[in-house]
Write a protein that holds these residues in place. Structure first.
Motif, PDB file in Angstrom:
ATOM      1  N   VAL A 232       0.825  -1.214   0.000  1.00  0.00           N
ATOM      2  CA  VAL A 232       0.000   0.000   0.000  1.00  0.00           C
ATOM      3  C   VAL A 232       0.861   1.267   0.000  1.00  0.00           C
ATOM      4  O   VAL A 232       0.788   2.084  -0.915  1.00  0.00           O
ATOM      5  CB  VAL A 232      -0.970   0.018   1.207  1.00  0.00           C
ATOM      6  N   PRO A 235       3.685   1.524  -3.184  1.00  0.00           N
ATOM      7  CA  PRO A 235       3.140   1.950  -4.486  1.00  0.00           C
ATOM      8  C   PRO A 235       2.518   3.330  -4.454  1.00  0.00           C
ATOM      9  O   PRO A 235       2.604   4.079  -5.436  1.00  0.00           O
ATOM     10  CB  PRO A 235       2.109   0.861  -4.820  1.00  0.00           C
ATOM     11  N   ALA A 236       1.899   3.705  -3.328  1.00  0.00           N
ATOM     12  CA  ALA A 236       1.282   5.037  -3.245  1.00  0.00           C
ATOM     13  C   ALA A 236       2.347   6.128  -3.339  1.00  0.00           C
ATOM     14  O   ALA A 236       2.184   7.117  -4.070  1.00  0.00           O
ATOM     15  CB  ALA A 236       0.500   5.167  -1.941  1.00  0.00           C
ATOM     16  N   LEU A 239       3.835   6.287  -6.882  1.00  0.00           N
ATOM     17  CA  LEU A 239       2.901   6.911  -7.817  1.00  0.00           C
ATOM     18  C   LEU A 239       2.949   8.432  -7.694  1.00  0.00           C
ATOM     19  O   LEU A 239       2.974   9.152  -8.712  1.00  0.00           O
ATOM     20  CB  LEU A 239       1.482   6.400  -7.540  1.00  0.00           C
ATOM     21  N   LEU A 256       5.792   1.704 -10.774  1.00  0.00           N
ATOM     22  CA  LEU A 256       4.641   1.321  -9.951  1.00  0.00           C
ATOM     23  C   LEU A 256       4.553  -0.195  -9.826  1.00  0.00           C
ATOM     24  O   LEU A 256       4.247  -0.729  -8.740  1.00  0.00           O
ATOM     25  CB  LEU A 256       3.356   1.879 -10.555  1.00  0.00           C
ATOM     26  N   ALA A 260       4.640  -2.246  -6.252  1.00  0.00           N
ATOM     27  CA  ALA A 260       3.472  -2.999  -5.794  1.00  0.00           C
ATOM     28  C   ALA A 260       3.705  -4.509  -5.754  1.00  0.00           C
ATOM     29  O   ALA A 260       2.787  -5.267  -5.426  1.00  0.00           O
ATOM     30  CB  ALA A 260       2.278  -2.685  -6.698  1.00  0.00           C
ATOM     31  N   SER A 295      -4.248  -6.896  -5.511  1.00  0.00           N
ATOM     32  CA  SER A 295      -3.840  -5.502  -5.378  1.00  0.00           C
ATOM     33  C   SER A 295      -3.033  -4.991  -6.565  1.00  0.00           C
ATOM     34  O   SER A 295      -3.161  -3.832  -6.962  1.00  0.00           O
ATOM     35  CB  SER A 295      -3.041  -5.302  -4.084  1.00  0.00           C
ATOM     36  N   TRP A 299      -3.605  -1.451  -8.605  1.00  0.00           N
ATOM     37  CA  TRP A 299      -2.635  -0.353  -8.654  1.00  0.00           C
ATOM     38  C   TRP A 299      -2.316   0.022 -10.087  1.00  0.00           C
ATOM     39  O   TRP A 299      -2.230   1.200 -10.439  1.00  0.00           O
ATOM     40  CB  TRP A 299      -1.363  -0.732  -7.901  1.00  0.00           C
TER      41      TRP A 299
END
Length: 303
Positions: A232, A235-236, A239, A256, A260, A295, A299
């Motif tokens: 979580v 990758p956030a 990004l 990304l 992820a 997930s 993503w």
């Protein structure tokens, strides 16, 4: 979304095939342990050398890609160390939580990049690996040292393993051949390409074989924290940084994708050898690999 799942779906099916073979102990004995060593020491390094030696690195925004991937890794590493006294984990468990949060499954990453963007994706993925593999290995060894799980012999063994890491050496050789202008002369290109083609499907099946569903029975705070950071937060943050630095669509997708990914199956071996919590590591690998099947496509839909 359909194109993303169509690209990633076959990869996950190969992992699930491996899980079935592992549960059924097919073909038995130590076949898969030996196969994993062959992939790790020969097939995957051959693929890295072949890709990096011929890559048009000038087309990859190396500096910005490094800022996104390595910057994220360093920020989250610092966060984990800040959280350490608040998690009430022993030293061995913390090293496994750290590995689970920062390591990534190279087989899924390269296969996914190639499936999404073809040769261009594979080139960006190889450059990303050249940046990330040395960094993540150094960070993990430093974590074992700082956590105090190594004796003197363990420290020497870990440093020696770092210097002899076949993926690090393959990245250095591939980049050296590229920058020197030597490339892959004669029959070496065809030979390494053939070896590299075998790496990804066999590597994905080996990932599935390495899953340990029984390890999920251990409900542990460390498992949730590590998986939250890996699937979580990482990758956030990637990004956001990719958007701020204006990465092109292919580089953004690859960055990304790597962020992820679930943690690497090789982390279990390192945990067992260097004083980590191997049982927790097995749970992390299994939980993250299964969760990433849901997930990861979600993503990738955001890019």
């Amino acid at each position: 979304m359909a194109s993303i799942t169509a690209a990633l779906g076959p990869l996950f099916l190969l992992i699930l095939l491996g899980a079935v073979l592992g549960v059924g102990r097919i073909p038995g004995g130590d076949f898969w342990a030996r196969m994993e060593r062959l992939i790790y020491f020969l097939l995957f390094p051959a693929m890295l050398v072949a890709t990096l030696a011929r890559a048009d690195i000038s087309q990859v925004p190396v500096a910005r890609l490094a800022l996104v991937l390595l910057g994220t890794m360093l920020v989250l590493s610092a966060l984990l160390w800040w959280l350490k006294p608040r998690l009430n984990l022993d030293a061995a468990a913390f090293t496994s939580v750290f590995q689970g949060a920062v390591r990534f499954n190279t087989y899924v990453g390269v296969a996914g990049a190639a499936a999404l963007h073809g040769p261009q994706g594979a080139t960006v993925a190889a450059v990303a690996l050249a940046l990330m593999i040395p960094t993540v290995n150094v960070l993990c060894v430093l974590t074992f040292i700082a956590a105090g799980t190594l004796g003197r012999s363990g420290l020497w063994r870990s440093l020696l393993a770092l210097a002899q890491n076949p993926l690090i050496l393959a990245c250095l050789i591939g980049i050296g051949l590229n920058l020197s202008g030597i490339g892959l002369p004669g029959w070496s290109a065809g030979t390494l390409e053939l070896l590299g083609r075998a790496a990804l499907p066999l590597g994905l099946v080996a990932v599935g074989v390495a899953l340990r569903p029984q390890a999920l029975l251990r409900r542990d705070l460390g498992l949730w924290v590590s998986s939250l950071v890996k699937l979580v937060l990482m990758p956030a943050l990637v990004l956001v940084l990719a958007w701020l630095l204006g990465l092109d669509p292919v580089s953004q997708d690859v960055a990304l994708l790597y962020a992820a990914l679930p943690t690497a199956t090789s982390a279990y071996i390192l945990a067992r050898q260097l004083g980590g919590d191997a049982e927790l590591m097995a749970g992390l690998i299994t939980a993250q690999t299964l969760a990433a099947m849901i997930s990861l496509p979600l993503w990738m839909q955001l890019t």
